[in-house]
Scaffold this motif. Structure first.
Motif, PDB file in Angstrom:
ATOM      1  N   GLY A  80       0.778  -1.136   0.027  1.00 18.42           N
ATOM      2  CA  GLY A  80      -0.160   0.031  -0.049  1.00 18.42           C
ATOM      3  C   GLY A  80       0.669   1.232   0.036  1.00 18.42           C
ATOM      4  N   HIS A  81       0.179   2.390   0.715  1.00 13.82           N
ATOM      5  CA  HIS A  81       0.741   3.453   0.666  1.00 13.82           C
ATOM      6  C   HIS A  81       2.448   3.440   1.389  1.00 13.82           C
ATOM      7  N   ALA A  82       2.501   2.704   2.387  1.00  9.91           N
ATOM      8  CA  ALA A  82       3.944   2.400   3.153  1.00  9.91           C
ATOM      9  C   ALA A  82       4.715   2.052   1.915  1.00  9.91           C
ATOM     10  N   ALA A  83       4.613   1.151   1.034  1.00  4.20           N
ATOM     11  CA  ALA A  83       5.507   0.717   0.099  1.00  4.20           C
ATOM     12  C   ALA A  83       5.685   1.871  -1.007  1.00  4.20           C
ATOM     13  N   VAL A  84       4.792   2.547  -1.400  1.00  9.38           N
ATOM     14  CA  VAL A  84       4.944   3.661  -2.280  1.00  9.38           C
ATOM     15  C   VAL A  84       6.031   4.829  -1.518  1.00  9.38           C
ATOM     16  N   LEU A  85       5.568   5.121  -0.472  1.00  7.40           N
ATOM     17  CA  LEU A  85       6.543   6.017   0.542  1.00  7.40           C
ATOM     18  C   LEU A  85       7.987   5.577   0.616  1.00  7.40           C
ATOM     19  N   LEU A  86       8.182   4.171   0.768  1.00 10.39           N
ATOM     20  CA  LEU A  86       9.621   3.770   0.816  1.00 10.39           C
ATOM     21  C   LEU A  86      10.290   3.748  -0.262  1.00 10.39           C
ATOM     22  N   THR A  87       9.392   3.597  -1.438  1.00 11.94           N
ATOM     23  CA  THR A  87       9.893   3.341  -2.674  1.00 11.94           C
ATOM     24  C   THR A  87      10.363   5.150  -2.949  1.00 11.94           C
ATOM     25  N   GLY A  88       9.508   5.994  -2.618  1.00 11.55           N
ATOM     26  CA  GLY A  88       9.652   7.386  -2.718  1.00 11.55           C
ATOM     27  C   GLY A  88      11.074   8.012  -2.142  1.00 11.55           C
ATOM     28  N   VAL A  89      11.374   7.513  -0.974  1.00 13.61           N
ATOM     29  CA  VAL A  89      12.298   7.902   0.103  1.00 13.61           C
ATOM     30  C   VAL A  89      13.719   7.315  -0.680  1.00 13.61           C
ATOM     31  N   THR A  90      13.584   6.045  -1.040  1.00 10.55           N
ATOM     32  CA  THR A  90      14.763   5.116  -1.632  1.00 10.55           C
ATOM     33  C   THR A  90      15.273   6.172  -3.180  1.00 10.55           C
ATOM     34  N   GLU A  91      14.326   6.220  -3.804  1.00 12.13           N
ATOM     35  CA  GLU A  91      14.585   6.884  -5.026  1.00 12.13           C
ATOM     36  C   GLU A  91      15.104   8.447  -5.057  1.00 12.13           C
ATOM     37  N   THR A  92      14.501   9.195  -4.152  1.00 15.02           N
ATOM     38  CA  THR A  92      15.165  10.442  -3.447  1.00 15.02           C
ATOM     39  C   THR A  92      16.420  10.291  -3.089  1.00 15.02           C
ATOM     40  N   VAL A  93      16.625   9.585  -2.249  1.00 12.49           N
ATOM     41  CA  VAL A  93      18.090   9.377  -1.700  1.00 12.49           C
ATOM     42  C   VAL A  93      19.012   9.098  -2.819  1.00 12.49           C
ATOM     43  N   ILE A  94      18.807   8.157  -3.825  1.00 14.87           N
ATOM     44  CA  ILE A  94      19.498   7.796  -4.906  1.00 14.87           C
ATOM     45  C   ILE A  94      19.710   8.941  -5.796  1.00 14.87           C
ATOM     46  N   GLY A  95      18.613   9.567  -6.063  1.00 17.14           N
ATOM     47  CA  GLY A  95      18.640  10.805  -6.876  1.00 17.14           C
ATOM     48  C   GLY A  95      19.475  12.092  -6.400  1.00 17.14           C
ATOM     49  N   LEU A  96      19.689  12.072  -4.974  1.00 21.35           N
ATOM     50  CA  LEU A  96      20.357  13.138  -4.324  1.00 21.35           C
ATOM     51  C   LEU A  96      21.958  12.746  -4.481  1.00 21.35           C
ATOM     52  N   THR A  97      22.255  11.522  -4.161  1.00 26.57           N
ATOM     53  CA  THR A  97      23.823  10.958  -4.255  1.00 26.57           C
ATOM     54  C   THR A  97      24.243  11.122  -5.872  1.00 26.57           C
ATOM     55  N   LEU A  98      23.493  11.014  -6.822  1.00 26.24           N
ATOM     56  CA  LEU A  98      23.907  10.832  -7.954  1.00 26.24           C
ATOM     57  C   LEU A  98      24.002  12.334  -8.441  1.00 26.24           C
ATOM     58  N   VAL A  99      22.932  13.239  -8.187  1.00 29.53           N
ATOM     59  CA  VAL A  99      23.053  14.528  -8.769  1.00 29.53           C
ATOM     60  C   VAL A  99      24.361  15.258  -7.972  1.00 29.53           C
ATOM     61  N   THR A 100      24.568  15.026  -6.418  1.00 29.41           N
ATOM     62  CA  THR A 100      25.515  15.695  -5.910  1.00 29.41           C
ATOM     63  C   THR A 100      26.915  15.148  -6.126  1.00 29.41           C
ATOM     64  N   GLY A 101      26.918  13.995  -6.360  1.00 23.34           N
ATOM     65  CA  GLY A 101      28.191  13.291  -6.471  1.00 23.34           C
ATOM     66  C   GLY A 101      28.654  12.870  -4.851  1.00 23.34           C
ATOM     67  N   ARG A 102      28.047  13.183  -3.897  1.00 25.73           N
ATOM     68  CA  ARG A 102      28.488  12.966  -2.429  1.00 25.73           C
ATOM     69  C   ARG A 102      27.726  11.431  -2.064  1.00 25.73           C
ATOM     70  N   PHE A 103      28.522  10.629  -1.379  1.00 20.72           N
ATOM     71  CA  PHE A 103      28.118   9.281  -0.980  1.00 20.72           C
ATOM     72  C   PHE A 103      27.747   8.670  -1.972  1.00 20.72           C
ATOM     73  N   LEU A 104      28.374   8.509  -3.302  1.00 16.71           N
ATOM     74  CA  LEU A 104      28.154   7.872  -4.294  1.00 16.71           C
ATOM     75  C   LEU A 104      28.184   6.449  -4.174  1.00 16.71           C
ATOM     76  N   PRO A 105      29.081   5.859  -3.554  1.00 12.75           N
ATOM     77  CA  PRO A 105      29.322   4.161  -3.222  1.00 12.75           C
ATOM     78  C   PRO A 105      27.790   3.904  -2.645  1.00 12.75           C
ATOM     79  N   VAL A 106      27.486   4.644  -1.616  1.00  7.61           N
ATOM     80  CA  VAL A 106      26.207   4.228  -0.983  1.00  7.61           C
ATOM     81  C   VAL A 106      24.850   4.379  -1.803  1.00  7.61           C
ATOM     82  N   GLY A 107      24.885   5.373  -2.594  1.00  2.00           N
ATOM     83  CA  GLY A 107      23.842   5.642  -3.772  1.00  2.00           C
ATOM     84  C   GLY A 107      23.871   4.453  -4.822  1.00  2.00           C
ATOM     85  N   VAL A 108      25.136   4.075  -5.254  1.00  2.00           N
ATOM     86  CA  VAL A 108      25.235   3.075  -6.112  1.00  2.00           C
ATOM     87  C   VAL A 108      24.749   1.773  -5.582  1.00  2.00           C
TER      88      VAL A 108
END
Length: 155
Positions: free
Chosen positions: A66-94
């Motif tokens: 349900g909504h929890a799964a969608v929110l968890l996906t949103g958080v994960t994708e946002t963190v991945i996006g931030l690491t890729l855009v900024t280049g910071r903590f890139l190994p974690v993002g990868v």
């Protein structure tokens, strides 16, 4: 009469712009993840809410759905996006990206008959675009983990 001869340098000069394509790919992929991640925080905005929820439900044996799964996906994708855009903590993002790609591609295996009843549904096409995302992610991950472009001949 002197002849004009073109000579190649003994060592090919490195092309400093060669790595810019990889940076552009990393940032572009990051922006894509930020956009898709942000859409998951607004109910009804993401066209993949139903398939995300159903995939999580099946992958976690009903623990997350349900909504929890969608929110968890949103958080994960946002963190991945931030690491890729900024280049910071890139190994974690990868690493997160690798795990996310398993979940992103899972509907193809989990819901094949629903996604392709007589051909690809709009949801199937939405999921299939992730093949390109996965290929891009492999290139970005290889570079982030130490692979480098070669500008000279192989030895």
């Amino acid at each position: 009469m002197p002849q004009l001869a073109l000579e190649r340098p003994a060592e090919p000069r490195p092309r400093p712009r060669a790595g810019w394509g990889l940076v552009a790919l990393r940032v572009g992929l990051g922006l894509l993840f930020l956009g898709f991640g942000a859409a998951r925080f607004v109910p009804g905005l993401s066209p993949a809410e139903a398939v995300t929820s159903a995939s999580f439900d099946r992958l976690t044996s009903g623990l997350v759905s349900g909504h929890a799964a969608v929110l968890l996906t949103g958080v994960t994708e946002t963190v991945i996006g931030l690491t890729l855009v900024t280049g910071r903590f890139l190994p974690v993002g990868v690493v997160m990206l690798g795990g996310a790609l398993i979940g992103i591609m899972s509907p193809l295996a989990l819901f094949t008959s629903e996604l392709f009843p007589d051909g690809p549904t709009p949801t199937a096409r939405y999921v299939l675009k992730d093949v390109v995302v996965a290929a891009s992610a492999l290139v970005v991950a290889a570079y982030a983990l130490g692979a480098r472009l070669r500008t000279g001949p192989e030895e």
